[in-house]
Write a protein that holds these residues in place. Structure first.
Motif, short mmCIF file in Angstrom:
data_model
loop_
_atom_site.label_atom_id
_atom_site.label_comp_id
_atom_site.label_asym_id
_atom_site.label_seq_id
_atom_site.Cartn_x
_atom_site.Cartn_y
_atom_site.Cartn_z
N PHE A 195 18.26 -3.61 -32.17
CA PHE A 195 17.77 -4.76 -32.90
C PHE A 195 16.63 -4.36 -33.84
CE2 PHE A 195 14.96 -8.69 -32.69
CZ PHE A 195 15.71 -9.43 -33.60
N GLU A 196 15.71 -3.57 -33.35
CA GLU A 196 14.58 -3.18 -34.19
C GLU A 196 15.00 -2.21 -35.29
OE1 GLU A 196 11.38 -2.00 -31.53
OE2 GLU A 196 10.76 -4.12 -31.35
N ARG A 197 15.98 -1.35 -35.00
CA ARG A 197 16.50 -0.50 -36.07
C ARG A 197 17.19 -1.34 -37.14
NH1 ARG A 197 17.96 3.11 -31.84
NH2 ARG A 197 20.11 2.32 -31.86
N ALA A 198 17.93 -2.35 -36.69
CA ALA A 198 18.60 -3.25 -37.64
C ALA A 198 17.59 -3.97 -38.51
CB ALA A 198 19.47 -4.25 -36.88
N LEU A 199 16.49 -4.45 -37.92
CA LEU A 199 15.46 -5.13 -38.70
C LEU A 199 14.87 -4.19 -39.75
CD1 LEU A 199 13.55 -7.13 -35.92
CD2 LEU A 199 15.28 -7.99 -37.52
N GLU A 200 14.64 -2.95 -39.35
CA GLU A 200 14.07 -1.99 -40.30
C GLU A 200 15.02 -1.73 -41.46
OE1 GLU A 200 11.68 2.27 -40.19
OE2 GLU A 200 12.98 1.72 -38.51
N ARG A 201 16.29 -1.56 -41.15
CA ARG A 201 17.27 -1.29 -42.22
C ARG A 201 17.51 -2.51 -43.09
NH1 ARG A 201 21.90 2.12 -38.84
NH2 ARG A 201 20.58 3.93 -38.33
N LEU A 202 17.55 -3.68 -42.47
CA LEU A 202 17.77 -4.91 -43.25
C LEU A 202 16.61 -5.18 -44.20
CD1 LEU A 202 19.25 -7.14 -40.41
CD2 LEU A 202 20.43 -6.50 -42.52
N GLY A 203 15.41 -4.75 -43.79
CA GLY A 203 14.26 -4.93 -44.66
C GLY A 203 14.35 -4.15 -45.95
N ALA A 204 15.21 -3.12 -45.97
CA ALA A 204 15.36 -2.29 -47.17
C ALA A 204 16.52 -2.74 -48.05
CB ALA A 204 15.57 -0.83 -46.74
N VAL A 205 17.27 -3.75 -47.65
CA VAL A 205 18.42 -4.22 -48.42
C VAL A 205 17.93 -5.01 -49.64
CG1 VAL A 205 20.42 -5.76 -48.39
CG2 VAL A 205 19.98 -4.24 -46.45
N ALA A 206 18.51 -4.74 -50.77
CA ALA A 206 18.14 -5.44 -52.00
C ALA A 206 18.34 -6.94 -51.86
CB ALA A 206 18.96 -4.91 -53.18
N GLY A 207 17.34 -7.70 -52.25
CA GLY A 207 17.41 -9.15 -52.20
C GLY A 207 16.89 -9.77 -50.93
N VAL A 208 16.66 -8.96 -49.89
CA VAL A 208 16.14 -9.46 -48.61
C VAL A 208 14.62 -9.40 -48.66
CG1 VAL A 208 16.01 -9.07 -46.12
CG2 VAL A 208 18.19 -8.80 -47.31
N ASP A 209 13.97 -10.56 -48.63
CA ASP A 209 12.51 -10.59 -48.63
C ASP A 209 11.94 -10.13 -47.29
OD1 ASP A 209 12.63 -11.57 -51.17
OD2 ASP A 209 12.15 -13.64 -50.64
N TYR A 210 12.57 -10.57 -46.21
CA TYR A 210 12.22 -10.13 -44.86
C TYR A 210 13.45 -10.34 -43.99
CZ TYR A 210 11.48 -15.14 -43.89
OH TYR A 210 11.64 -16.50 -43.76
N PRO A 211 13.63 -9.52 -42.95
CA PRO A 211 14.91 -9.52 -42.23
C PRO A 211 15.18 -10.74 -41.36
CG PRO A 211 13.77 -7.42 -41.98
CD PRO A 211 12.79 -8.37 -42.58
N LEU A 212 14.18 -11.22 -40.62
CA LEU A 212 14.42 -12.19 -39.55
C LEU A 212 13.60 -13.46 -39.73
CD1 LEU A 212 15.56 -12.97 -36.71
CD2 LEU A 212 13.61 -11.72 -35.74
N ASP A 213 14.28 -14.59 -39.87
CA ASP A 213 13.62 -15.89 -39.90
C ASP A 213 13.62 -16.42 -38.47
OD1 ASP A 213 12.84 -18.52 -40.17
OD2 ASP A 213 14.14 -18.96 -41.88
N MET A 214 12.42 -16.49 -37.87
CA MET A 214 12.27 -16.96 -36.49
C MET A 214 12.08 -18.47 -36.40
SD MET A 214 12.32 -14.43 -34.15
CE MET A 214 11.34 -15.01 -32.78
N SER A 215 12.16 -19.16 -37.50
CA SER A 215 12.02 -20.63 -37.53
C SER A 215 10.64 -21.10 -37.11
CB SER A 215 13.10 -21.27 -36.65
OG SER A 215 14.38 -20.84 -37.00
N PHE A 216 9.62 -20.39 -37.53
CA PHE A 216 8.25 -20.82 -37.23
C PHE A 216 7.93 -22.16 -37.89
CE2 PHE A 216 7.60 -16.21 -36.48
CZ PHE A 216 7.06 -16.28 -35.21
N TYR A 217 8.70 -22.53 -38.91
CA TYR A 217 8.45 -23.79 -39.60
C TYR A 217 8.57 -25.00 -38.67
CZ TYR A 217 13.57 -23.73 -39.67
OH TYR A 217 14.89 -23.64 -39.32
N ALA A 218 9.17 -24.81 -37.50
CA ALA A 218 9.34 -25.94 -36.57
C ALA A 218 7.99 -26.42 -36.03
CB ALA A 218 10.25 -25.53 -35.42
#
Length: 449
Positions: A195-218
């Motif tokens: 999971f943490e490796r996926a987050l790191e790699r997803l953070g480098a994908v073009a167009g992705v501002d940040y990998p994981l939305d944890m829904s803190f807005y709730a």
């Protein structure tokens, strides 16, 4: 909680178009606009027809209200002994506080809808009566065990819900493919390291501002104890000890729970997730690659992402992949003059067809096995089947079965907010555990009455 959670509000706002399409698919027709509800709070005496008042948490324009309105109309047409008078939410503020206020003034309805974990406090305070004597055995045998567990207090069944909830990760297939990470499955969820490796790699994908939305807005509502308890439990922690429900100390602030919250802080520190509270659509707008949230997002996300939308299990953080359970359900109040009538309508709401009707309207997991088998969303090959498989496999953990749940939800939500803002995880969880234990002590650990 100070306000109705965003989770409840979002579920109430599901587009009518999805519900109408699914209802048509299952032969249940289109939902009609509900008439004005009767204003009376209790059942009316002295009439040949016994009036059964019913409260719902949702406004009259909601998909769930429309489904229940149609169920009430069918029930009223089908027999002459009872008349169901359905009232929608016509207030601003906290629905649970409204229930407490009505109980204090003797104005509760006969049949009451409420969010699942608040059952225990309502039953302990004497607001509700057991319903098992009014429910056919064949019906109860068909209800999902998690729904029965949610509705059971002190060995008696006090409530039933027409639907169960689903929690997991929503994923963007295009982003995952670009990051070159394995797509997790029910049988093989991500490990913590994956999971943490996926987050790191997803953070480098073009167009992705940040990998994981944890829904803190709730915000600091009940959503946090619903959505983030599986994070604690995946590490081996929990909100409270569950054998006797007498203390949170050593569990909520134990080593496993602290480790879970420190990993959350690690994800924040590395930019893998963010505390975003001014908007709720980063995943839908493809700014985030993953969304930690529930089934009620499906209609909007399907529309936004199309075939790129994936439903994934939460990671296995070491103690197995966990998920949350529980949703809105129905109970008969202790003051109801006509409990048999309220029970008859509740049994009608729990019929296979009515369970399927409301599930198709709101996207939730049908609470009956017979309805699940017929569901276009959750049946074989359905896009949300993972949620049902999680529940069937026992991965869902019922929220604490104690009247102290309101205190638990408040304390844990405050702790999560403080930890996300940089507070010490051990100190904040210990503060929360102490607050919960004070509530337990103040109520003499909620002795059974």
């Amino acid at each position: 909680m100070g306000r109705m959670t965003r989770r409840a509000a979002e579920r109430g706002a599901l587009p009518a178009a999805l519900g109408a399409a699914l209802l048509a698919l299952c032969g249940l027709g289109r939902a009609a606009a509900p008439p004005e509800p009767r204003p009376s709070a209790g059942a009316v005496r002295g009439q040949s027809v016994q009036h059964i008042s019913v409260w719902m948490h949702q406004g009259g324009d909601g998909a769930e209200f429309s489904a229940v309105r149609r169920a009430a109309d069918a029930f009223n047409r089908g027999q002459r002994a009872y008349r169901v008078d359905l009232a929608a939410a016509s207030y601003t503020g906290n629905y649970t506080e409204r229930v407490h206020g009505a109980a204090a003034t003797g104005t509760l309805p006969c049949l009451l809808e409420f969010d699942g974990p608040y059952l225990y406090g309502f039953a302990w305070r004497g607001y509700l009566q057991p319903i098992d004597r009014y429910m056919p055995r064949t019906l109860l045998d068909d209800v999902l065990p998690s729904v029965i567990a949610q509705g059971t207090y002190d060995g008696r069944l006090y409530s039933l819900g027409q639907f169960e909830s689903g929690l997991g990760l929503w994923g963007n297939r295009a982003h995952l493919r670009a990051a070159g990470v394995r797509i997790p499955t029910f049988a093989r969820p991500w490990t913590l390291a994956e999971f943490e490796r996926a987050l790191e790699r997803l953070g480098a994908v073009a167009g992705v501002d940040y990998p994981l939305d944890m829904s803190f807005y709730a915000s600091l509502g009940e959503f946090y104890s619903y959505a983030y308890a599986p994070l604690l439990q995946g590490f081996g922690g929990d909100l409270i000890e569950r054998r006797h429900y007498r203390s949170a100390k050593g569990v909520l602030d134990g080593a496993a729970s602290v480790a879970a919250m420190r990993h959350l802080q690690r994800w924040l520190a590395r930019g893998w997730t963010r505390v975003v509270q001014d908007r709720a659509d980063d995943f839908a707008r493809r700014r985030a690659a993953l969304l930690w949230n529930g089934h009620w997002h499906y209609p909007a996300l399907r529309k936004a992402l199309g075939d790129d939308l994936l439903l994934l299990p939460l990671p296995d953080f070491g103690r197995g992949s966990k998920t949350a359970t529980g949703s809105w359900n129905w109970g008969i109040t202790a003051s109801c003059p006509f409990p048999a009538g309220a029970g008859a309508f509740l049994a009608h709401l729990m019929s296979t067809a009515e369970v399927l009707r409301i599930s198709n309207a709101n996207g939730a997991i049908p609470a009956r096995r017979s309805s699940l088998a017929r569901s276009p969303l959750y049946g074989a090959g359905g896009p949300l089947r993972l949620y049902a498989r999680q529940i069937s496999a026992g991965r869902g953990i019922t929220r604490p079965v104690t009247p102290a749940y309101e205190a638990i939800g408040r304390a844990f939500s405050q702790a999560v907010g403080a930890i996300a803002a940089g507070g010490d995880a051990q100190a904040e969880l210990s503060k929360a555990a102490a607050a919960i234990d004070r509530d337990l002590a103040a109520h003499r650990h909620y002795p059974l009455r």
